[in-house]
Motif scaffolding. Structure first.
Motif, PDB file in Angstrom:
ATOM      1  N   GLU A 237      10.633  11.913  -0.654  1.00 38.82           N
ATOM      2  CA  GLU A 237      11.621  11.369  -0.990  1.00 38.82           C
ATOM      3  C   GLU A 237      12.514  12.338  -1.771  1.00 38.82           C
ATOM      4  O   GLU A 237      12.106  12.811  -2.831  1.00 38.82           O
ATOM      5  CB  GLU A 237      11.366  10.437  -1.889  1.00 38.82           C
ATOM      6  CG  GLU A 237      12.415   9.240  -2.477  1.00 38.82           C
ATOM      7  CD  GLU A 237      11.910   8.145  -3.417  1.00 38.82           C
ATOM      8  OE1 GLU A 237      12.853   7.475  -3.917  1.00 38.82           O
ATOM      9  OE2 GLU A 237      10.632   8.010  -3.369  1.00 38.82           O
ATOM     10  N   GLN A 287       4.115   7.317  -3.510  1.00 40.25           N
ATOM     11  CA  GLN A 287       4.836   7.282  -2.564  1.00 40.25           C
ATOM     12  C   GLN A 287       4.614   6.017  -1.578  1.00 40.25           C
ATOM     13  O   GLN A 287       5.163   5.918  -0.548  1.00 40.25           O
ATOM     14  CB  GLN A 287       4.303   8.399  -1.454  1.00 40.25           C
ATOM     15  CG  GLN A 287       4.596   9.852  -2.263  1.00 40.25           C
ATOM     16  CD  GLN A 287       3.781  10.877  -1.370  1.00 40.25           C
ATOM     17  OE1 GLN A 287       2.707  11.405  -1.796  1.00 40.25           O
ATOM     18  NE2 GLN A 287       4.422  11.521  -0.674  1.00 40.25           N
ATOM     19  N   SER A 288       4.543   4.975  -2.378  1.00 39.02           N
ATOM     20  CA  SER A 288       4.515   3.704  -1.784  1.00 39.02           C
ATOM     21  C   SER A 288       5.963   3.100  -1.317  1.00 39.02           C
ATOM     22  O   SER A 288       6.859   3.466  -1.720  1.00 39.02           O
ATOM     23  CB  SER A 288       3.974   2.358  -2.782  1.00 39.02           C
ATOM     24  OG  SER A 288       2.746   2.905  -3.325  1.00 39.02           O
ATOM     25  N   PHE A 289       6.009   2.265  -0.225  1.00 37.54           N
ATOM     26  CA  PHE A 289       7.155   1.821   0.087  1.00 37.54           C
ATOM     27  C   PHE A 289       7.126   0.389   1.143  1.00 37.54           C
ATOM     28  O   PHE A 289       5.938   0.423   1.444  1.00 37.54           O
ATOM     29  CB  PHE A 289       7.887   2.959   1.100  1.00 37.54           C
ATOM     30  CG  PHE A 289       7.280   3.334   2.265  1.00 37.54           C
ATOM     31  CD1 PHE A 289       7.787   2.596   3.488  1.00 37.54           C
ATOM     32  CD2 PHE A 289       6.409   4.202   2.382  1.00 37.54           C
ATOM     33  CE1 PHE A 289       7.043   2.758   4.582  1.00 37.54           C
ATOM     34  CE2 PHE A 289       5.609   4.273   3.651  1.00 37.54           C
ATOM     35  CZ  PHE A 289       6.036   3.379   4.785  1.00 37.54           C
ATOM     36  N   ILE A 316      14.692   0.383   3.931  1.00 37.96           N
ATOM     37  CA  ILE A 316      13.589   0.947   3.419  1.00 37.96           C
ATOM     38  C   ILE A 316      13.662   0.866   1.795  1.00 37.96           C
ATOM     39  O   ILE A 316      14.523   1.323   1.456  1.00 37.96           O
ATOM     40  CB  ILE A 316      13.113   2.433   3.838  1.00 37.96           C
ATOM     41  CG1 ILE A 316      11.776   2.823   3.223  1.00 37.96           C
ATOM     42  CG2 ILE A 316      14.180   3.354   3.373  1.00 37.96           C
ATOM     43  CD1 ILE A 316      11.322   4.041   3.858  1.00 37.96           C
ATOM     44  N   THR A 317      12.459   0.440   0.944  1.00 39.46           N
ATOM     45  CA  THR A 317      12.451   0.647  -0.390  1.00 39.46           C
ATOM     46  C   THR A 317      11.319   1.231  -0.880  1.00 39.46           C
ATOM     47  O   THR A 317      10.391   0.800  -0.960  1.00 39.46           O
ATOM     48  CB  THR A 317      12.495  -1.051  -0.833  1.00 39.46           C
ATOM     49  OG1 THR A 317      13.425  -1.850  -0.224  1.00 39.46           O
ATOM     50  CG2 THR A 317      12.662  -1.177  -2.367  1.00 39.46           C
ATOM     51  N   PRO A 318      11.618   2.699  -1.413  1.00 38.69           N
ATOM     52  CA  PRO A 318      10.543   3.205  -1.936  1.00 38.69           C
ATOM     53  C   PRO A 318      10.118   2.768  -3.336  1.00 38.69           C
ATOM     54  O   PRO A 318      10.967   1.830  -4.030  1.00 38.69           O
ATOM     55  CB  PRO A 318      11.220   4.659  -2.163  1.00 38.69           C
ATOM     56  CG  PRO A 318      12.555   4.405  -2.431  1.00 38.69           C
ATOM     57  CD  PRO A 318      13.068   3.004  -1.479  1.00 38.69           C
ATOM     58  N   THR A 351      14.915   9.015   1.773  1.00 38.42           N
ATOM     59  CA  THR A 351      13.445   8.870   2.216  1.00 38.42           C
ATOM     60  C   THR A 351      13.143   9.143   3.781  1.00 38.42           C
ATOM     61  O   THR A 351      13.793   8.437   4.447  1.00 38.42           O
ATOM     62  CB  THR A 351      12.870   7.558   1.600  1.00 38.42           C
ATOM     63  OG1 THR A 351      13.357   7.250   0.305  1.00 38.42           O
ATOM     64  CG2 THR A 351      11.529   7.529   2.035  1.00 38.42           C
TER      65      THR A 351
END
Length: 377
Positions: A237, A287-289, A316-318, A351
């Motif tokens: 990211e 680093q979750s998403f 995508i949502t980090p 990301t």
């Protein structure tokens, strides 16, 4: 004495051959089809005699209730008009105006008993505008297939009562056409001449289908992948990140039931904070998403090799960030008994995710790729 005839028993076989072959049929073709739902609160006038009876009953401390229901046989739909929708690359698209009507019966009760003069019928109408594939030569066929009604007694406004009405409508664009069994236009056969030449009638022309509208685009193949468990993937990211290990939940359905609209991809990754597999300095970055696919292109398959590749877009949502648009590429390999693989690449504005799963390194991975036989013999 009558003699017996030599009668053969029926063997269950037809004497005349009846082979399967191409046929031309006359049918009503559906060019577009939508279902509309309206819910609205309508104020209706209570008849004077009924309103007086309700007020008297309330003055005496009685309990007033009310019901409403559709009057059977009163549903109707009117085509008002249509204007071009001006959608690029979609000739024939129109903004169609429709009016839907139904009659509702209202009944008031006092302590559960019907109040005399308080059983009356009121009309309820909805106007709708909807974009349809409506080329010249087609017709609108609309109908109401369900009506639900509730009396909102706590919103009586003087001698007006509020009805909460829900109406479900079915709208189809149709034309009578001649089709081959596998859904292609067909025309009349040439006239067999007798002795002299005559005028030859032109082949009839049918309205052309609006591209990209209807029916839902079918697929030549379909596939799926499913995995839940610990996995090592790459997440960067803003240029920061890399390999990380965490809990991965991936579900992919591509052309489910051989329909492109039946596709979905959902990914959730919960990063395990701490040392990464290669001990990078980014170990403490979360680093979750989550990722959800929203649009799919037609997949490309090699059924002999058991592979399927599909691209598209999604969101995508980090962790701790805002949702961003992203493109994706998914490659599946169905290789039994233990060679299944799934590779998903997600590329957003900031990301980038690379997920490579193999059945050997990721037990529990299940991948299926198969043909879509849309016109079986």
């Amino acid at each position: 004495m009558m003699k017996k005839r030599n009668v053969k028993s029926i063997q269950g076989r037809q004497v005349v051959p009846n082979p399967i072959g191409p046929e031309c049929i006359r049918v009503t073709k559906v060019y577009d089809w939508v279902v509309l739902t309206n819910r609205d609160r309508n104020k209706v006038q209570i008849p004077e005699e009924c309103f007086a009876a309700i007020e008297d009953a309330r003055h005496d401390g009685n309990t007033i209730t009310a019901t409403c229901s559709e009057v059977v046989g009163t549903r109707s739909c009117d085509f008002i008009g249509a204007i071009p929708a001006n959608i690029p690359n979609v000739p024939g698209a129109q903004i169609v105006s429709l009016a839907f009507h139904v009659h509702i019966r209202v009944q008031f009760f006092c302590n559960g008993d019907p109040i005399p003069g308080c059983n009356f019928v009121v009309p309820v109408s909805f106007m709708d505008e909807v974009i349809l594939c409506f080329p010249e030569g087609t017709e609108i066929n609309c109908n109401i297939f369900d009506v639900q009604c509730t009396v909102v007694l706590n919103q009586m406004l003087g001698d007006m009562v509020v009805l909460d009405v829900t109406m479900c409508k079915d709208v189809q664009v149709e034309a009578e056409v001649k089709l081959e069994v596998e859904a292609k236009f067909c025309g009349p056969r040439p006239v067999i001449p007798i002795e002299e030449d005559g005028f030859i009638c032109p082949t009839p022309r049918f309205p052309q289908q609006c591209p990209t509208f209807f029916p839902t685009l079918n697929c030549d193949c379909q596939g799926s992948a499913d995995f839940t468990g610990e996995a090592t993937i790459s997440v960067t990211e803003g240029g920061i990140g890399g390999l990380t290990t965490g809990q991965l939940d991936l579900t992919a359905l591509v052309c489910d039931q051989c329909t492109l609209s039946g596709s979905r991809i959902q990914v959730t990754f919960l990063d395990t904070l701490g040392p990464t597999p290669i001990g990078t300095p980014d170990a403490d970055i979360d680093q979750s998403f989550t990722f959800t696919a929203t649009d799919f292109n037609q997949p490309v398959c090699d059924l002999a090799a058991g592979t399927l590749t599909v691209t598209g877009t999604g969101t995508i949502t980090p962790a701790g960030g805002l949702p961003e648009n992203a493109g994706f590429s998914l490659a599946l390999t169905d290789s039994d008994p233990s060679g299944d693989t799934a590779t998903l690449t997600i590329t957003g504005s900031s990301t980038v995710v690379m997920i490579i799963l193999t059945e050997g390194a990721n037990p529990g991975l299940e991948v299926e790729v198969e043909d879509c036989d849309r016109f079986p013999v």
